[in-house]
Design an enzyme around this catalytic site. Structure first.
Site, short mmCIF file in Angstrom:
data_model
loop_
_atom_site.label_atom_id
_atom_site.label_comp_id
_atom_site.label_asym_id
_atom_site.label_seq_id
_atom_site.Cartn_x
_atom_site.Cartn_y
_atom_site.Cartn_z
N ARG A 4 4.32 33.57 46.75
CA ARG A 4 3.41 33.56 45.59
C ARG A 4 2.11 34.21 46.02
NH1 ARG A 4 4.45 30.96 40.99
NH2 ARG A 4 6.36 29.74 40.99
N ARG A 8 31.19 26.80 38.96
CA ARG A 8 30.17 27.52 38.17
C ARG A 8 29.70 28.78 38.88
NH1 ARG A 8 26.31 22.58 36.03
NH2 ARG A 8 27.58 22.05 34.20
N TRP A 68 17.98 27.32 46.87
CA TRP A 68 16.91 26.32 46.71
C TRP A 68 17.45 24.89 46.56
CZ3 TRP A 68 14.40 25.42 41.34
CH2 TRP A 68 13.35 24.51 41.45
N ARG A 69 18.60 24.74 45.86
CA ARG A 69 19.07 23.40 45.53
C ARG A 69 20.10 22.86 46.52
NH1 ARG A 69 17.48 22.39 39.97
NH2 ARG A 69 16.85 24.32 38.95
N TYR A 72 12.05 25.79 51.14
CA TYR A 72 13.14 25.14 50.38
C TYR A 72 13.70 23.97 51.19
CZ TYR A 72 13.26 29.08 47.06
OH TYR A 72 12.95 30.03 46.11
N GLY A 95 21.66 29.61 40.69
CA GLY A 95 21.20 28.42 41.42
C GLY A 95 22.13 27.22 41.38
N SER A 145 7.16 38.07 45.42
CA SER A 145 7.67 37.17 44.40
C SER A 145 6.50 36.65 43.58
CB SER A 145 8.40 36.01 45.07
OG SER A 145 8.90 35.11 44.12
N ASN A 146 6.69 36.59 42.27
CA ASN A 146 5.67 36.07 41.35
C ASN A 146 4.39 36.90 41.36
OD1 ASN A 146 7.25 33.65 40.55
ND2 ASN A 146 6.96 33.10 42.68
N GLN A 160 10.46 39.16 42.89
CA GLN A 160 11.28 38.06 42.37
C GLN A 160 10.43 37.24 41.41
OE1 GLN A 160 13.30 34.10 44.14
NE2 GLN A 160 13.96 35.96 45.14
N1 LIG Z 1 10.57 32.83 43.86
C1 LIG Z 1 10.36 31.68 43.28
O1 LIG Z 1 9.20 31.28 43.04
C2 LIG Z 1 11.53 30.86 42.86
C3 LIG Z 1 11.35 29.72 42.06
C4 LIG Z 1 12.49 28.99 41.69
C5 LIG Z 1 13.75 29.40 42.11
N2 LIG Z 1 13.88 30.51 42.91
C6 LIG Z 1 15.21 31.00 43.35
O2 LIG Z 1 16.05 31.12 42.21
C7 LIG Z 1 17.26 30.41 42.43
C8 LIG Z 1 17.84 29.94 41.14
O3 LIG Z 1 16.94 29.02 40.50
P1 LIG Z 1 17.55 27.82 39.67
O4 LIG Z 1 18.38 26.96 40.55
O5 LIG Z 1 16.45 27.19 38.93
O6 LIG Z 1 18.53 28.66 38.69
P2 LIG Z 1 19.34 28.35 37.39
O7 LIG Z 1 20.66 29.01 37.60
O8 LIG Z 1 18.52 28.73 36.21
O9 LIG Z 1 19.50 26.77 37.31
C9 LIG Z 1 20.43 26.09 38.09
C10 LIG Z 1 20.48 24.67 37.58
O10 LIG Z 1 21.09 24.68 36.28
C11 LIG Z 1 22.13 23.72 36.29
N3 LIG Z 1 23.18 24.11 35.33
C12 LIG Z 1 23.42 23.46 34.17
N4 LIG Z 1 24.45 24.01 33.53
C13 LIG Z 1 24.88 25.03 34.26
C14 LIG Z 1 25.94 25.97 34.08
N5 LIG Z 1 26.74 25.97 33.05
N6 LIG Z 1 26.10 26.90 35.03
C15 LIG Z 1 25.28 26.92 36.09
N7 LIG Z 1 24.27 26.04 36.32
C16 LIG Z 1 24.07 25.10 35.40
C17 LIG Z 1 22.61 23.68 37.72
O11 LIG Z 1 23.28 22.46 37.95
P3 LIG Z 1 24.60 22.43 38.92
O12 LIG Z 1 24.09 22.67 40.31
O13 LIG Z 1 25.10 21.04 38.71
O14 LIG Z 1 25.55 23.47 38.45
C18 LIG Z 1 21.29 23.75 38.46
O15 LIG Z 1 20.66 22.48 38.49
C19 LIG Z 1 16.87 29.32 43.44
O16 LIG Z 1 17.97 28.84 44.17
C20 LIG Z 1 15.90 30.07 44.32
O17 LIG Z 1 16.63 30.83 45.27
C21 LIG Z 1 12.79 31.25 43.27
#
Ligand SMILES: NC(=O)c1ccc[n+]([C@@H]2O[C@H](COP(=O)([O-])OP(=O)(O)OC[C@H]3O[C@@H](n4cnc5c(N)ncnc54)[C@H](OP(=O)(O)O)[C@@H]3O)[C@@H](O)[C@H]2O)c1
Length: 319
Positions: free
Chosen positions: A140, A289, A25-26, A65, A283, A169-170, A191
């Site tokens: 969703r 990381r 996603w990011r 995304y 993510g 998902s959701n 998911q």
């Molecule tokens: N199905 C859905 O509705 C839905 C919704 C949202 C997400 N998703 C999926 O879930 C995935 C993960 O979501 P998410 O990106 O929100 O997950 P997350 O792993 O909870 O959050 C990642 C974020 O946390 C930051 N972060 C801060 N400290 C960290 C550390 N020590 N280690 C790792 N990350 C740290 C990361 O920054 P840095 O990049 O700087 O490390 C990044 O901005 C998405 O890529 C997507 O594929 C699905």
């Protein structure tokens, strides 16, 4: 070098996935940002390749995304590392339509019409430059979901070889049951959002259903989207959230020291211990990381440690 990430079957199938997925996603920058520049694309490419090298074999995407850019960057990674495609599973999603698409004035909405599902799949295949998707999810729940129409679209996608398996998902447990009742094959995943700052799926029946029906719960935002990073996250005026995250970290940090990992791997280990076999979707876009996250599968926290995090996660004492 890290030991390989263990594998688990996806849902009730024999399809093997790494115990952690990498979420894309990011990789194209912040949501809503304009077309990523070359530097951002390089960050995305490096993150995907780092995840592959760390042993992740399930990659999570969605058509929306980065307004399609995440799938395009992912396709570029597949070109750069040609051996990757046959070693990994590609998961992507459809069903959310942004406002003003396809025509100005159209609202933000969900769309599970057969026509939209089929078109979306073709769009994802084209953006990634692949001939099939391993796991296709409905992003969703569409309030106007017609289960017969979804079943028709799924069966066309499967018969044409464009999609191997499906998930959602959701979805609430009743929505999963509703859709499943019309399908010839099993939904493999749901998911959902699961993390220590809001573990509502522990109590709303989602994880119970996953365990009972052998549906893999993929956990999105397993680190609460960075909100457990109390040193850096900007909570603005949300003092309550900051206090909750700080309280959790006061228990997580000594555990991290004990297991010689960071707080992030403790958050993942807490999810991994659940018997529904939660599959966290990582993510971070930082290679260091991403590789570190893989170490969460090397140790297991105790029942007592798990419960010591549950009370601050729920925000109240257990009765
Ligand atoms: N199905 C859905 O509705 C839905 C919704 C949202 C997400 N998703 C999926 O879930 C995935 C993960 O979501 P998410 O990106 O929100 O997950 P997350 O792993 O909870 O959050 C990642 C974020 O946390 C930051 N972060 C801060 N400290 C960290 C550390 N020590 N280690 C790792 N990350 C740290 C990361 O920054 P840095 O990049 O700087 O490390 C990044 O901005 C998405 O890529 C997507 O594929 C699905």
């Amino acid at each position: 070098m890290n030991p390989p990430i263990p594998k688990i079957p996806l849902g009730s199938s024999g399809i093997q996935s790494s115990r952690l997925a990498y979420g894309c996603w990011r990789i194209a920058g912040a949501e809503g940002a304009p077309e990523p520049d070359n530097q951002q694309k390089k960050i995305g490419l490096n993150a995907i390749i780092a995840a592959f090298e760390a042993g992740f074999t399930l990659f999570d995407l969605a058509d929306i995304y980065g307004a399609g850019w995440c799938e395009i960057i992912f396709g570029q990674a597949l070109q750069e590392v040609p051996e990757m495609r046959e070693k990994i599973l590609i998961a992507t999603k459809c069903g959310i339509r942004k406002p003003d698409t396809p025509a100005i004035g159209a609202p933000y909405r969900y769309d599970f019409s057969a026509e939209y599902i089929l078109d979306s799949c073709d769009g994802s295949l084209k953006r990634m430059g692949v001939d099939h998707i391993d796991l296709y999810m409905l992003h969703r729940p569409d309030f106007l979901m017609d289960i017969q129409e979804v079943a028709k679209a799924f069966s066309k996608l499967q018969q044409s070889g464009k999609v191997s398996s499906f998930g959602v998902s959701n979805f609430t447990p009743t929505q999963v049951n509703l859709l499943q009742s019309a399908l010839g094959s099993r939904l493999l995943v749901n998911q959902v959002e699961v993390h220590l700052l809001d573990p509502f799926t522990l109590t709303d029946g989602t994880l119970d259903q996953c365990q009972m029906n052998r549906i893999t719960p993929m956990a999105w935002s397993p680190l609460a989207g960075g909100r457990l990073d109390v040193e850096r996250f900007d909570y603005g005026a949300d003092h309550e959230l900051k206090a909750k995250a700080t309280r959790l970290r006061s228990i997580m940090d000594p555990l991290a020291e004990k297991y010689r990992v960071t707080w992030a791997e403790i958050a993942l280990a807490w999810l991994l211990k659940h018997p529904a076999k939660i599959l966290p979707v990582i993510g971070s876009t930082q290679p260091k990381r991403i590789k570190m996250a893989a170490t969460a599968t090397d140790f297991e926290i105790s029942r007592e440690e798990w419960y010591s995090l549950l009370e601050p996660a729920l925000g109240h004492r257990l009765p």
